[in-house]
Design an enzyme around this catalytic site. Structure first.
Site, mmCIF file in Angstrom:
data_model
loop_
_atom_site.group_PDB
_atom_site.id
_atom_site.type_symbol
_atom_site.label_atom_id
_atom_site.label_comp_id
_atom_site.label_asym_id
_atom_site.label_seq_id
_atom_site.Cartn_x
_atom_site.Cartn_y
_atom_site.Cartn_z
ATOM 1 N N GLU A 174 0.835 -1.220 0.000
ATOM 2 C CA GLU A 174 0.000 0.000 0.000
ATOM 3 C C GLU A 174 0.861 1.258 0.000
ATOM 4 O OE1 GLU A 174 -2.780 -0.542 3.281
ATOM 5 O OE2 GLU A 174 -4.088 -1.719 1.997
ATOM 6 N N GLU A 375 -5.389 -8.224 -1.253
ATOM 7 C CA GLU A 375 -6.060 -8.105 0.051
ATOM 8 C C GLU A 375 -7.522 -7.760 -0.193
ATOM 9 O OE1 GLU A 375 -4.538 -5.610 3.184
ATOM 10 O OE2 GLU A 375 -2.479 -5.984 2.564
#
Ligand code: BG6
Length: 476
Positions: A174, A375
């Site tokens: 991320e 995810e």
């Protein structure tokens, strides 16, 4: 239909899962001095370990001592892929040593060997919200250009060591978290003079974007190294994809939502997939009063270090607009306006399965590289029945709806490589440090007060997901 070689699996991160924070030569990392918290009470960064606090990463789910049992459970579900991260401070305890810690390297050898035994492909994140604490305290993390060199030493070490065991790599988890205030600690490690809540704003926008720039350079050099020396490797980037809808059809709000998508998603992925900052970066830097130090060599590195595939996490969408009085919702790392068409999870994250199809199409349309969802999942409280069963129908419902939308994206023509749901075996929550916010198909007997036997139990979603994998997504 999904590709025959679709990478079905689950995802974890070392600092939220491994425990054994000071075992076998591992040094302390930034998460090791972050306390527990709740939705209402922020985790604290305490610089050192203090006796009055609880530190969830210290034991976490103790994968370090349970990896054989855990990987056997993943194999039982039919996993093709296991996304995990290497704990940098297990390999270089302060991040600055010349020589690596052999015991740390040996641990991951054993993990990869275990995966191989079951034909599970490891997908390894090099940096998942964790760096050696010493690099944070002494160098201010990624704000220092020097950190690139320390990171590259770590990358060279693990690439060399695992070249015959790992094929798929992700550079930074991320990476766009570095644009957000919460990223100052968890992502870019700028903790030199700081102590306090992990979401306390501590840095200027210039510092934030400079640290992020250093991560971009490190990521590009990593990809370049892989392409030059290890042609068998495939290296991807990773974003938290924040789908942003305009709150209504007021054209001004549509432009704001477009701007949000550019700044929060494409800014990072354009650099990593296309190899250059996007055209609107200059305007964004001007508007935010950001002045970056970018060298010609950096630009050359970015250009020559574009990733082989793009990955992202997808949990939710938000609405964007200029009407300040609208209700707000929270989310993983960032929030926005509430969408009246969507429900929220117990932690206030909007549940939007259609958004995953939108995100996949938007990313594929822009880049035309293979994509992977690394995810996705529902953080929820699970109840163990008297007979030991766990009926997590809400989680099955969440996953079923998201996978169905992924299937539609594939039918739209998107090249999707795989799907790893988050926290396949229960682990510590990133944002709150809680254990009761569970994502897994496997329950871990561990509680927020630190008690629990660490015993593993199969939830109903374990059996459901096994069948999804067995039928390659045909039966949901
Ligand atoms: C992602 C992170 O943002 O969301 C994970 O990459 C994190 O590390 C996951 O755990 C879910 O967030 P949380 O706060 O529910 O653990």
């Amino acid at each position: 239909m999904f590709r025959q070689d679709f990478l079905w699996g689950g995802a974890t991160a070392a600092n939220q899962f491994e425990g054994a924070w000071d075992v076998d030569g591992k040094g302390p990392s930034i998460p090791d001095v972050c306390t527990d918290g709740t939705r209402e009470r922020s985790k604290l960064f305490t610089r050192t370990v203090k006796p009055e606090y609880r530190y969830p990463s210290h034991e976490a789910s103790d994968f370090y001592h349970h990896y054989k049992e855990d990987i056997a459970l993943l194999a039982e579900m039919g996993y093709k892929c296991f996304r995990m991260s290497i704990n940098w401070s297990r390999i270089f305890p302060t991040g600055m040593e010349e020589m690596p810690n052999e015991a740390g390297l040996a641990f991951y050898d054993s993990v990869f060997d275990e995966c191989k035994k079951y034909g599970i492909e490891p997908l390894v994140t090099l940096s998942h919200y964790e760096m050696p604490l010493a690099l944070g305290l002494e160098k201010n993390g990624w704000l220092s250009r020097e950190t690139i060199e320390h990171f590259m030493r770590y990358v060279r070490t693990v690439f060399d060591r695992y070249q015959n065991k790992v094929r798929y790599w992700i550079t930074f988890n991320e990476i766009n978290a570095g644009q957000m205030p919460i990223g100052d600690i968890i992502s870019t490690g700028m903790v030199k003079d700081y102590e306090g809540p992990i979401d306390g704003i501590t840095h200027t926008e210039t510092e934030r974007y400079q640290a992020l720039h250093h991560q971009f350079v490190a990521s590009a050099r990593t990809v370049r190294l892989a392409h030059q020396k290890y042609p068998q490797f495939q290296v991807g980037n990773m974003l938290t994809f924040i789908v942003s809808y305009p709150i209504n059809c007021d054209p001004e709000n549509v432009v704001l939502a477009q701007r949000y998508m550019q700044n929060m998603n494409w800014y990072c992925s354009d650099v990593q997939v296309k190899g250059a900052y996007p055209y609107y970066a200059t305007a964004m830097w001007r508007d935010k009063d950001i002045n970056l130090s970018i060298t010609a060599k950096d630009l050359d590195d970015l250009k020559n270090g574009t990733v082989d595939f793009m990955t992202f996490s997808y949990y939710m969408s938000i609405c964007v607009g200029r009407e300040g009085e609208k209700d707000k919702v929270s989310g993983n790392l960032t929030g926005g306006f509430k969408n009246p068409y969507l429900e929220t999870s117990d932690w206030g994250w909007q549940i939007d399965p259609v958004g995953i199809r939108y995100a996949l199409n938007a990313a594929y349309d822009r880049y035309h590289v293979p994509l992977m969802i690394v995810e996705n999942g529902l953080g929820a409280i699970d109840t163990v029945e008297d007979d030991g069963s766990i009926h997590d129908t809400y989680r099955i419902d969440y996953m079923r709806k998201h996978i169905a939308q992924m299937r539609l994206a594939v039918e739209d023509g998107v090249d999707l490589m795989g799907y790893t749901n988050w926290g396949c075996i229960d682990l510590v929550s990133l944002t709150t440090g809680e254990m009761r916010k569970r994502y897994g198909q496997v329950f871990v007997d561990k509680y927020d007060d630190g008690t629990g036997t660490l015993e593993r139990r199969r939830k109903d979603s374990f059996y459901w997901y096994s069948n999804v994998i067995r039928t390659n997504g045909a039966e949901l």
